[in-house]
Design a protein around this motif. Structure first.
Motif: not given
Length: 796
Positions: A729-730, A395, A398-399, A683
């Motif tokens: 969704k993150v 995660a 990605e953020v 995110n």
């Protein structure tokens, strides 16, 4: 000869434990004061030099003149003691929430030293008065004065950020000082920019400070060897020989790498004394594994040497150098696991030593080997033992990429302090630059700008807000709240940027050399030109779930009892003392954390809007502020300045911790908490966030620690981090846990001789762990409350 030829792993470990006891016996810290006194004199001696060169030459003088010690238990030379004062409020046993006053006084640290020996009261006052009048104090005071009416009741705070970065020591470890000085000289020769030429000169001089430190320790080790016999003599002879090589040359085995690292760290901390909090190591397993591998050192000996490195991070009787983070594990950009033998050796070192510092964090990801989960079991299920913070690489990659981090840099994200993700050696995030109190802003909006705590007029009146009645105000509460919040945020940002300009006066050429400064020729704190690849400023946002619950309660009141709008605001003003019925009504409204869609969506929308507002603001270099939903015990201090709120929370009670439900408001068990959690827009939280589970160990039935570690994977980590319920969704990316019960912690307090015979019982306070017995009663009670067992029940 190697150190492992002299001692067994058990003997090296015993020396580490003796060294820790020696450190814990230290009740006073004067090194930082002596360093500041030397710097005061150097300000006059080098007053005609450019600031950066004056600062670097001062650092050399500090290294020449600061008293050093080398005790009988040292396997490595070096200490952090001289960079820190006995000042970190939250681990001070006398700390009180009501006394917290922010970080406004640049000379407050001088209250942390008492006269001792020839350090007289007059001498202390002379140095204090000098620093009260210097340019830094003037600029910082000018930053705070215009917003004092906001900071004194914690509408927001701001601070001048020291530490809070992750230097990249790898190049200096591998190549050594002499090689790096050669690189600096080449860069200096290649530029015609006078300011950069001066700065390269300063970086080179700062490297000399490191060599001076190593030379002094080498002489001390040689002297100790001459006075010793047997293995002790061999140990100090070996230390002396190694110090002739490192850090001037590159390290070639694990002992040399650790020794070089410790002196680099000591020099870096002294450059920012006093109190460069939250300097963090990064992926220590990746830093040290190449040196372990060169000699194929076994796990026991690797762990034994690393135990001495862990002791180094503990300063005096309460381990005052708090929030220095060390991380292991993780993946590369393609998802391949990067766990290595040093990862497991570090776990062994942490478990056996069980020290208050440094913080241990572990990076998790979908392809992480089960062996790492199994080995973490002993941490979670051994009472009084530290527990690691957990980060979800899948995660967080990605953020970070969504927020401008290049893909090749993602594996090098690390954690500064409690939970703030930064790129090692490339990111000056100023992570704690500003602190925002959402419920206090709501209070001011609801009460016509008046504080419920003091009655002072801080914000706009209801008429100035443009509303004729309280009911009309409540019907438009979101619109007016966000409008007023934007005003307070602008004030906060301006003050925070000015605080950054103040600390920018203290350039850091040594640290900058490990933060991209050799490439840029610019100080990492420069507020006009960017010296690091990535730059931002942090904003720690408080009260998310209190806000969601309050908006939901207001909506419910307007729908069901609109005639009671005035009554509700009256009840808030007097903290429900004359209207318990209204209090109970508000408490019974829906609360975040129970898988109730309307309030959970409210929390999501608040986080999205506030994050967007914060990230739209620019710091001193025009880079975005980073939303960070962490509250490192400041949920207590900020809550103390917030009156009663529409969710039914009483005046001066704590705010919710991080992104968690307010204590006592989530009663449906861990599954419901996780389902509410899924709504949050992680995110948008590129500055980080905080979340805590207090877990009752009775829910885990495995016969071995390894089996329980795997249960933790299946019951906690997989559903929280790796549940594919919504691919768009993150997922959450951070968690820390305390695996214990309120009853157990109260037993520790009542009978420490039985439950903590060593005097150390480690718990998590927020993103850092501490000795529970070292804390003030207020902080101890906060930890016990936030275990909140009903919210984390696994058998509902």
């Amino acid at each position: 000869m190697k150190i492992t030829d002299i001692y067994s792993s058990e003997e090296i470990t015993n020396l580490a434990k003796g060294r820790f006891q020696e450190e814990r016996a230290l009740k006073h810290l004067e090194g930082w004061f002596l360093a500041r006194e030397i710097a005061m004199r150097c300000d006059e001696i080098y007053k005609n030099e450019p600031d950066c060169i004056r600062i670097a030459k001062t650092q050399v003088e500090i290294m020449k003149n600061l008293p050093l010690t080398l005790g009988d238990y040292h396997v490595f030379a070096g200490t952090q003691d001289d960079a820190f004062a006995r000042s970190y409020a939250l681990i001070n046993p006398s700390f009180k929430v009501s006394s917290f006053a922010g970080y406004c006084d640049p000379t407050a640290v001088f209250g942390d030293i008492d006269p001792i020996g020839n350090i007289t009261k007059e001498r202390i006052n002379d140095v204090k008065e000098y620093y009260a009048k210097n340019e830094f104090a003037k600029v910082l005071t000018a930053a705070y004065q215009p917003v004092e009416k906001y900071t004194e009741e914690a509408v927001f705070f701001m601070e001048q950020v020291t530490g809070h970065v992750i230097p990249d020591v790898r190049h200096l470890l591998e190549k050594g000082v002499n090689y790096v000085k050669g690189e600096i000289a080449e860069r200096q020769a290649s530029t015609d920019d006078k300011k950069k030429k001066d700065y390269y000169e300063a970086m080179s001089i700062s490297m000399d400070a490191l060599l001076v430190l190593a030379g002094r320790y080498q002489a001390m080790a040689s002297a100790k060897a001459e006075k010793s016999e047997g293995k002790t003599k061999e140990r100090f002879e070996y230390m002396s020989e190694v110090l002739k090589k490192v850090p001037s040359e590159g390290a070639s085995n694990l002992y040399e790498a650790i020794q070089s690292f410790l002196l680099i760290w000591q020099t870096m901390c002294l450059e920012q004394t006093p109190n460069p909090f939250a300097f963090s190591v990064g992926n220590a397993d990746r830093i040290f594994e190449p040196y372990r591998a060169k000699e194929n050192l076994d796990r026991d000996n690797t762990a034994a040497l690393l135990k001495h490195m862990l002791v180094f991070f503990n300063v005096a009787d309460r381990s005052w150098a708090i929030s220095q983070n060390l991380i292991i594990g993780g993946r590369d950009a393609e998802g391949n696991d990067l766990t290595n033998p040093t990862s497991y050796a570090l776990l062994d070192a942490y478990f056996d030593m069980n020290l208050p510092q440094p913080i241990l964090s572990v990076k998790l990801h979908k392809n992480m080997p089960d062996k790492l989960y199994e080995e973490m079991g002993r941490f979670f299920f051994t009472p009084g033992v530290l527990t690691p913070s957990l980060f979800n690489d899948d995660a967080l990659f990605e953020v970070l990429e969504m927020n401008g981090v290049d893909k090749q840099d993602l594996p090098d994200y690390s954690v500064a302090g409690c939970q703030e993700p930064l790129i090692m050696g490339k990111d000056n995030g100023n992570t704690t630059n500003s602190w925002l109190n959402l419920p206090k802003v709501l209070e001011l909006v609801l009460q016509g700008g008046k504080s419920e705590i003091t009655g002072k007029q801080i914000g706009k009146t209801r008429d100035e807000l443009g509303y004729n009645s309280n009911l009309e105000l409540l019907k438009n509460i979101r619109e007016v709240f966000y409008k007023e919040l934007d005003y307070y945020v602008d004030e906060m940002v301006s003050a925070a940027n000015n605080a950054s300009r103040a600390i920018g006066l203290y350039q850091v050429p040594f640290l900058s050399a490990m933060m991209g400064g050799i490439d840029t020729g610019i100080d990492m704190r420069d507020t006009e030109k960017q010296g690091t690849k990535y730059n931002g400023s942090g904003c720690l946002i408080h009260g998310l779930s209190v806000m969601a619950d309050s908006f939901r309660a207001i909506d419910t009141l307007i729908k069901e009892r609109p005639e009671d709008a005035d009554r509700m605001l009256d009840a808030l003003r007097d903290n429900f003392e004359n209207d318990e019925e209204m209090h109970q009504y508000l408490l019974e409204c829906d609360k975040f954390g129970n898988n109730i869609e309307e309030v959970d969506r409210e929390a999501k929308e608040i986080a999205e809007k506030v994050s967007a507002m914060i990230s739209s603001k620019k710091n001193y270099l025009g880079n975005p502020f980073r939303p960070d939903y962490a509250t490192p015990s400041t949920h207590l201090m900020y809550g103390y300045w917030v009156g009663a709120t529409p969710d039914g929370r009483n005046a001066r009670e704590m705010l919710n911790y991080g992104v968690d439900p307010l204590y006592g408001e989530a009663s449906g068990g861990l599954g419901m908490r996780m389902l509410s959690n899924r709504y949050l827009p992680f995110n948008t939280m590129n500055g980080g966030y905080a979340s805590h589970f207090g877990i009752n160990p009775v829910y885990f039935k495995g016969k071995t620690m390894e089996e329980k570690g795997m249960e933790f994977k299946t019951k906690i980590f997989m559903p929280l981090f790796f549940n594919s319920y919504d691919e768009e969704k993150v997922s959450p990316f951070y968690l820390y846990v305390n695996v214990t019960t309120p009853d157990m912690l109260r037993k520790v307090l009542t009978h420490p001789e039985k439950y903590a015979p060593s005097g150390v019982y480690i718990v998590r306070i927020h993103g850092t762990f501490v000795n529970f017995l070292d804390l003030s009663p207020e902080i101890q009670e906060d930890i016990i409350k936030r275990l909140d067992p009903n919210s984390t029940s696994l058998n509902v």
